[in-house]
Write an enzyme that holds these catalytic residues in place. Sequence first.
Site, PDB file in Angstrom:
ATOM      1  N   LYS A  79      49.457  12.571  26.774  1.00  0.00           N
ATOM      2  CA  LYS A  79      50.898  12.469  26.966  1.00  0.00           C
ATOM      3  C   LYS A  79      51.380  13.743  27.653  1.00  0.00           C
ATOM      4  O   LYS A  79      50.911  14.847  27.324  1.00  0.00           O
ATOM      5  CB  LYS A  79      51.555  12.294  25.596  1.00  0.00           C
ATOM      6  CG  LYS A  79      53.055  12.045  25.632  1.00  0.00           C
ATOM      7  CD  LYS A  79      53.585  11.814  24.216  1.00  0.00           C
ATOM      8  CE  LYS A  79      55.063  11.531  24.168  1.00  0.00           C
ATOM      9  NZ  LYS A  79      55.554  11.308  22.796  1.00  0.00           N
ATOM     10  N   SER A 154      58.196   7.078  22.379  1.00  0.00           N
ATOM     11  CA  SER A 154      58.181   7.706  23.684  1.00  0.00           C
ATOM     12  C   SER A 154      56.791   7.786  24.331  1.00  0.00           C
ATOM     13  O   SER A 154      56.703   7.991  25.534  1.00  0.00           O
ATOM     14  CB  SER A 154      58.751   9.124  23.595  1.00  0.00           C
ATOM     15  OG  SER A 154      57.965   9.903  22.720  1.00  0.00           O
ATOM     16  N   SER A 178      56.971   7.657  17.773  1.00  0.00           N
ATOM     17  CA  SER A 178      56.553   7.579  19.173  1.00  0.00           C
ATOM     18  C   SER A 178      55.077   7.317  19.435  1.00  0.00           C
ATOM     19  O   SER A 178      54.705   7.064  20.574  1.00  0.00           O
ATOM     20  CB  SER A 178      56.954   8.854  19.913  1.00  0.00           C
ATOM     21  OG  SER A 178      58.304   8.781  20.245  1.00  0.00           O
TER      22      SER A 178
HETATM   23  N1  GLN Z   1      62.384   6.996  19.257  1.00  0.00           N
HETATM   24  C1  GLN Z   1      62.596   8.174  18.471  1.00  0.00           C
HETATM   25  C2  GLN Z   1      63.563   9.092  19.187  1.00  0.00           C
HETATM   26  O1  GLN Z   1      64.045   8.719  20.211  1.00  0.00           O
HETATM   27  C3  GLN Z   1      61.311   8.828  18.159  1.00  0.00           C
HETATM   28  C4  GLN Z   1      60.806   9.649  19.273  1.00  0.00           C
HETATM   29  C5  GLN Z   1      59.519  10.327  18.954  1.00  0.00           C
HETATM   30  O2  GLN Z   1      58.852  10.010  17.971  1.00  0.00           O
HETATM   31  N2  GLN Z   1      59.199  11.301  19.771  1.00  0.00           N
HETATM   32  O3  GLN Z   1      63.836  10.162  18.739  1.00  0.00           O
END
Ligand code: GLN
Length: 488
Positions: A79, A154, A178
């Site tokens: 990532k 994400s 994410s």
């Molecule tokens: N979807 C969540 C957010 O927007 C989690 C994001 C993540 O785990 N990095 O914060």
Amino acid sequence: MSLYSLTLYEASEKLRKREVSSQELTEAVFQRIAATDGIVRSYITLCRDTAIAQAKDADQRLRHGSSASPLMGIPVALKDNLLTRGLKTTCGSRILDNFIPPNDATAVANIRSAGAVIIGKTNLDEFAMGSSAENSAFFATRNPWDLERVPGGSSGGSAAAVAADQCIAALGTDTGGSIRQPAAFCGIVGLKPTYGRVSRYGVIAFASSMDQVGPMTKDVRDCALLLEAISGHDPADSTSVNCSVPSYSKSLTGDIAGLRLGIPKEYFTAGLQPAVDEAIRNAIRQLEKSGAVIEEISLPHTEYAVSVYYIVATAEASSNLARYDGIRYGHRVAGKDLTETYMLSRAEGFGPEVKRRIILGTYALSAGYYDAYYLKAQKVRALIHGDFDAAFKHCDAIITPTSPSTGFKISEKIQDPLEMYLSDICTISINLAGLPAISIPCGFDGQGLPIGMQIIGKHFDETTILRVAYAHEQQTDWHRKKPDLRPA
Ligand code: GLN
């Protein structure tokens, strides 16, 4: 079977027996990327030349039989919020679109020294803020199972890359879901380790009290192998815990007789898609047949998790992102004075979701509102943590859906941040409590989209959730299904 379709374990066996070389495997993966990434768009950056050089080096070490690690010679995707020495790391943001880190994140250094071949950096929501990969400053990644849908986020790029066989395995990060939610949407395995299990050093900070790095893989054994490689104490991260790392892969016996599994009623509510509900219930019945003891439990503060998370995470983000000012590194727009340079660099460098969260977080921490928002959120966070402590007095693991729905359509939620925030409802409490959890494939909906089951464990008990996941995987073949991705 094509080389790029192999699991990490299978590929590692073939490398060891010299049936295939790392260079051949790496070339096959790059060919797959060339054939499919025009439509899926998993990668922001590819590094073919250095990857081939690493593969040749791995081949040499394999020839001399000097390889203890199953990662030796395995093509892995990262990532793009994990620092990679000498390789552009953007975090999905314009503000870092020219940033070349001087060092590796510890998790990256660990897999590098185990002999993994780094093939590229995958797309993500800007600063890991989002649930669909649409918040990337560069482009949206598509779900390999249905190109009209999001891969989740994400870590959407890593999930899509694993599902589309554009790498053998990948790393993602998980602050509120994410790793797990995109794993569920793309039909792969994703594990968020216990907070403190894996070093956060060199992971671009979003919400530091929750961020963790974890594996995203084709099956549970691969997940265990990759987790072993990245786990462990790191003096460079004061929140990484100094306790021994078990041999996760050795605990995969398929035997779960007598394990007590809790089913929290708060996760099986009206908002759940019927196909998801049915798939999870079938999986639970199967686990019961294998000898697990199923028990309904309650996690009464679940309904507050999303609100608490979006106060704590935005507060931490507003502080963490203050370092991007256009001065030391990253995108700069020169203004007439220092203040204007700050303002112009940030105005141009950050996207709308990042700005929204910085403003929200700054507000929640401001003198007049700190007690009402941030402090209150921390108190409720403790209650959520307490719910899990109580449940784990009589359960060995907890089973829930990973997401209330399967992958949604591109553009469906991007205009409505609140709707997007709600897609994390099943994963967020786990980060607030610092627990480990895994998502594994457990079925498909009527449109052929993958469904994920989440297994939550006690602190530092990744072993048990991997055991349960493996037992499920042994009895099903969901993880072997591949999207019908026609090369462009
Ligand atoms: N979807 C969540 C957010 O927007 C989690 C994001 C993540 O785990 N990095 O914060």
